[in-house]
Motif scaffolding. Structure first.
Motif, short mmCIF file in Angstrom:
data_model
loop_
_atom_site.label_atom_id
_atom_site.label_comp_id
_atom_site.label_asym_id
_atom_site.label_seq_id
_atom_site.Cartn_x
_atom_site.Cartn_y
_atom_site.Cartn_z
N PHE A 559 -4.79 -24.72 -15.09
CA PHE A 559 -4.71 -25.88 -14.21
C PHE A 559 -5.95 -25.97 -13.34
O PHE A 559 -6.67 -24.99 -13.13
N ILE A 560 -6.17 -27.16 -12.83
CA ILE A 560 -7.30 -27.44 -11.94
C ILE A 560 -6.80 -28.22 -10.73
O ILE A 560 -6.06 -29.19 -10.87
N THR A 561 -7.20 -27.75 -9.56
CA THR A 561 -7.04 -28.51 -8.32
C THR A 561 -8.42 -28.91 -7.83
O THR A 561 -9.32 -28.08 -7.75
N ASP A 562 -8.60 -30.19 -7.56
CA ASP A 562 -9.88 -30.69 -7.04
C ASP A 562 -9.54 -31.73 -5.98
O ASP A 562 -9.23 -32.87 -6.29
N ALA A 563 -9.58 -31.32 -4.72
CA ALA A 563 -9.12 -32.19 -3.63
C ALA A 563 -10.20 -32.30 -2.55
O ALA A 563 -10.87 -31.31 -2.23
N TRP A 564 -10.32 -33.49 -1.99
CA TRP A 564 -11.27 -33.77 -0.91
C TRP A 564 -10.51 -34.28 0.30
O TRP A 564 -9.51 -34.97 0.17
N LYS A 565 -11.03 -33.95 1.48
CA LYS A 565 -10.37 -34.44 2.70
C LYS A 565 -11.36 -34.42 3.86
O LYS A 565 -12.03 -33.41 4.10
N PHE A 596 0.60 -20.14 -7.72
CA PHE A 596 1.55 -21.25 -7.70
C PHE A 596 2.13 -21.41 -9.10
O PHE A 596 1.41 -21.72 -10.05
N ASN A 597 3.43 -21.20 -9.24
CA ASN A 597 4.11 -21.33 -10.53
C ASN A 597 4.86 -22.65 -10.57
O ASN A 597 5.92 -22.78 -9.97
N ALA A 598 4.30 -23.62 -11.24
CA ALA A 598 4.95 -24.92 -11.35
C ALA A 598 4.28 -25.69 -12.48
O ALA A 598 3.30 -25.24 -13.08
N ALA A 599 4.83 -26.85 -12.77
CA ALA A 599 4.31 -27.64 -13.89
C ALA A 599 2.96 -28.24 -13.56
O ALA A 599 2.10 -28.38 -14.43
N GLY A 600 2.72 -28.62 -12.32
CA GLY A 600 1.47 -29.25 -11.96
C GLY A 600 0.58 -28.35 -11.14
O GLY A 600 0.89 -27.19 -10.88
N ALA A 601 -0.55 -28.92 -10.70
CA ALA A 601 -1.49 -28.18 -9.86
C ALA A 601 -1.07 -28.28 -8.40
O ALA A 601 -0.53 -29.30 -7.97
N PRO A 602 -1.29 -27.25 -7.61
CA PRO A 602 -0.88 -27.28 -6.21
C PRO A 602 -1.81 -28.15 -5.36
O PRO A 602 -2.99 -28.29 -5.63
N LYS A 603 -1.25 -28.70 -4.30
CA LYS A 603 -2.03 -29.40 -3.30
C LYS A 603 -2.58 -28.37 -2.31
O LYS A 603 -1.96 -27.34 -2.07
N PRO A 604 -3.73 -28.64 -1.71
CA PRO A 604 -4.20 -27.74 -0.65
C PRO A 604 -3.21 -27.72 0.52
O PRO A 604 -2.56 -28.71 0.83
N GLU A 605 -3.12 -26.57 1.14
CA GLU A 605 -2.29 -26.44 2.33
C GLU A 605 -3.07 -26.96 3.54
O GLU A 605 -4.28 -26.81 3.63
#
Length: 799
Positions: A559-565, A596-605
């Motif tokens: 999985f890949i998480t790529d988040a901007w804020k 993180f064990n789930a179907a999707g990628a996690p969001k940043p905390e």
């Protein structure tokens, strides 16, 4: 994964004992396959134009400011005056000035002797805005000026040297003088001086579970992240000071495992122009023998090349049976200065720790003895178990350059490798299956982590009308690539009332096998302004990016998480009267979720804090910070109802309370340090735990008091005595709030004879020999005993 100790702690909870990575999940945490991070590339291009007529106070009057082409400065802005960082006294009878010469840059750092002198005429000039109001004479250290136990400035809070009274944030500092007086056993002991800080537990291999104000915090070294914090993370031989920023400092610090509660920044010693060498020994309780050295040697005239090296080697037993510690740390540093505005500093850090893996003890039989009793000093494994180990090797380079009297820049980069080889047994659950019998599992946890961390800043300092301004443009990146595997096997059942432990056999089945890449990066703009020397403003914004690419060969996940804020920060300090200021601020935090064990990628905390309080610099050397705060943490990971390992992010937690860090130095030789925190850290929303559930490893009330007096004259001259206490209320062992460790109070003391060239002394820890338990760092339901009475002798030679 649960909401307990944030990913790594849960993962490590039941397995990776020793705090190091207890990577074998329990029934809730059971499969933390995953994550770590992908990478990102961020480049900052900062275009800066000249504006206004610039007149540098530090330059000759006939210096001509160069204009940029056809730009008409006077038509743009009011006149801009560059302000000096040091106070100057005007000469009433100025002499004619000679022709201008090249402006000298900052000289290599020259440190005032550590022993205070009564002659203030030789004291270093103070940065603008510092209010002394009594206290010991000022000593210039390589980390900034101090007055005894009181640090006068901080670089960590703003990445610019700023008087602490002008920073709209709670910042607590432990200078070297406190460490020398108290003789703490390591970093974990030293952090007790700062309110609302939960250090790592003893007998842990890596630093993944620090807390500040109830939420996760990271330990940085010289302003750069130190992912996993492996190697010898307890040594203080190379520490000049410890600075703690309370609350999320997201616009300046994002790298590491997750600084949503605060930053613990260890500032290293640097070379000076004074040649000296020190060697010391500490020996005593639990067969401890520690030898350390600190050698400083200029290698070229004029301070253009300086060298310093610190190190220590330690061997000791432990309050827990069987455990034998071995550790070493070596820290060479080179500093080059062209005396024309450019400095290059190169630092090395090479360290190792090894001891038998320790998993903690269950709450049943220790803090709850209603059915059976477990000996507090029990080592929960075979006596012939080999030693696990961790190493850290890193090189840091920093360049500082002054372009002119307005503009300066600095850039720092570190390349490091951390390795962990941990093995042994652990309890499969924190409650017995029946009677006093627990499932016992074997594990093998190899971790290999490579990190490249960098930070670059462009800084301008100038005055416009009644304002003095500092503007910072920054870019930073923390790239971590790691491989982590956890092999797990069932070893049998063990009755902890009458334990017989099985021999260790390396397991062959992997619970997870992950290759991960984390990149935390961002661009920052920050503005500080002093208005009429009474109102001090700070505002900034960061464009933050979290990039994680996690793969797990066992689970087959990718999985890949790529988040901007964008993240804002703003605050203000108002000087009410001399020595009393009021402040308020708002800040945010942002971090990736590593497991993180789930179907999707996690969001940043995410986290956000509001804070208000008072900054004090009162007569008789009474100084400190008092603050009220509320910090909220969102996107906390929770288990899905009915699932043993599948997770979701709906959790929310809140910490609020009051803390104070104070020093009082009313007379020569007398220094008093006091801190207190009241922290109410609870669950607000969770699918497993009710609102109001207490967060683990956070005492509701805690505090520290230390008094040190050194006789200045008479037949007791040079004799120093010190005494102190530390107290903490009950703490939840895990989020289920099934077990709590009782509150406790410990006393410590010191007697020493100290001169400029040698010292001898004796120090005692937990002098009343109070026996108590503290929660183990995993936050997964285990406890460990605190050390009993410990008496140590120490000595030092300096020449």
């Amino acid at each position: 994964m649960t909401g307990s100790e944030d990913g790594w702690g849960s993962l490590m909870g039941k397995g990776l004992s020793s705090g190091a990575c207890q990577a074998v999940p329990d029934r809730r945490d059971a499969r933390f396959s995953r994550r770590l991070a992908r990478r990102a590339a961020l480049a900052a291009v900062i275009a800066v134009g000249q504006f206004g007529a610039i007149r540098a106070q530090d330059e000759p009057a006939d210096h001509t400011t160069r204009s940029s082409g056809s730009l008409e400065p006077a038509a743009r802005l009011p006149p801009v005056t560059v302000y000096s960082s040091r106070k100057r006294i005007a000469n009433p009878n100025p002499k004619p000035k000679p022709k201008p010469k090249p402006r000298p840059a900052k000289p290599a750092v020259a440190v005032t002797p550590a022993t205070p002198t009564t002659r203030r005429t030789n004291a270093p000039a103070l940065p603008d805005g510092v209010v002394l109001n009594g206290g010991p004479p000022v000593t210039q250290t390589t980390a900034g000026p101090v007055s005894g136990y009181r640090a006068l400035t901080s670089v960590s809070a703003t990445r610019t040297e700023t008087p602490i009274e002008r920073i709209p944030q709670a910042v607590a500092v432990v200078p070297r003088a406190v460490l020398d007086d108290q003789q703490p056993l390591g970093l974990m002991d030293a952090l007790r001086n700062i309110s609302a800080v939960t250090p790592m537990s003893a007998n842990t291999f890596i630093g993944y579970a620090y807390k500040v104000r109830g939420f996760p915090a990271d330990r940085y070294v010289d302003g750069l992240p130190n992912y996993y914090d492996g190697g010898d993370n307890t040594s203080l031989v190379n520490t000049e000071r410890i600075e703690v920023l309370k609350g999320p400092a997201g616009i300046l610090y994002q790298g590491g495992i997750g600084p949503v509660g605060g930053i613990i920044n260890t500032v290293s010693k640097l070379p000076t122009e004074n040649r000296f060498a020190e060697i010391g020994v500490t020996a005593g309780g639990y067969r401890l023998w520690d030898t350390w050295f600190d050698v400083n040697q200029p290698i070229a005239s004029g301070g253009t090349a300086l060298f310093r090296m610190t190190g220590d080697v330690e061997k000791s037993g432990d309050f827990v049976d069987v455990i034998e510690h071995r550790r070493y740390a070596l820290n060479p540093t080179l500093l080059f200065n062209d005396n024309d505005g450019t400095r290059l500093t190169i630092q090395g850090s090479f360290s190792s720790r090894s001891f038998q893996n320790y998993t903690g003890l269950p709450g049943a039989g220790t803090v709850d003895r209603s059915l059976f009793t477990i000996a507090p000093t029990l080592f929960p494994d075979r006596p012939d178990l080999g030693r696990s180990w961790t190493t850290y090797n890193g090189v840091t380079a920093r360049i500082d350059h002054e372009f002119n009297a307005v503009w300066s820049a600095n850039a720092t980069a570190r390349v490091s490798e951390m390795r962990l080889e941990q093995f042994g047994h652990f309890l499969g659950t924190d409650t017995p299956l029946f009677g006093s019998t627990f499932p016992f599992l074997s594990f093998h946890l190899p971790v290999d982590t490579r990190e490249i961390a960098s930070n670059a800043n462009l800084v301008a300092k100038f005055a416009i009308g009644p304002t003095r301004n500092t503007v910072l443009f920054g870019a930073d990146s923390d790239r971590v690539a790691d491989n982590i595997r956890d092999d797990v096997g069932f070893a049998g059942l063990v009755d902890f009332a009458n334990p017989v432990f099985p021999a260790y056999t390396p397991p062959t089945v992997s619970a997870f096998n992950s290759n991960n890449l984390y990149v935390n990066s961002g661009l920052t703009t920050q503005w500080q302004s002093d208005i009429f020397e009474r109102l001090h403003l700070l505002a900034g914004v960061r464009l933050a990016n979290v990039y994680i690419h996690g793969t797990d060969a066992v689970a087959g996940s990718d999985f890949i998480t790529d988040a901007w804020k964008p993240q804002p920060r703003f605050g203000a300090v108002v000087d009410l009267v001399k020595g009393v200021s009021a402040f308020a601020d708002y800040s945010q935090g942002y971090r990736g979720v590593p497991f993180f064990n789930a179907a999707g990628a996690p969001k940043p905390e995410e986290a956000e804090q509001t804070e208000a309080g008072l900054k004090l610099a009162l007569p008789s050397g009474f100084a400190g910070t008092i603050a009220w705060f509320t910090n909220t943490r969102r996107n906390v990971t929770n288990l899905l109802p009915g699932s043993l390992f599948l997770a979701t992010q709906v959790g929310e937690q809140r910490a609020e309370g009051f803390d104070a860090d104070l020093t009082w130095q009313p007379s020569a030789g007398l220094s008093i340090l006091a801190s207190y925190a009241h922290v109410n850290a609870i669950v607000v929303q969770d699918q497993l735990f009710a609102p109001g559930t207490m967060l683990e490893r956070v005492p509701r009330d805690s505090g520290r008091l230390w008094v040190n007096y050194k006789f200045q004259d008479g037949w007791l001259r040079n004799v120093a005595i010190g005494a102190g206490l530390y107290a903490a209320s009950a703490q939840a062992v895990a989020l289920d709030n099934l077990y709590f460790t009782p509150g406790y109070v410990t006393f410590d003391g010191k007697v020493a004879y100290e001169t400029d060239h040698w010292s001898l002394g004796v120090t005692g820890k937990n002098l009343a020999d109070h026996r108590y338990f503290v929660p183990y760092a995993s936050g997964s339901g285990y406890v460990m005993p605190a050390d009993g009475r410990t008496v140590l002798a120490f000595g030092k030679l300096r020449y």
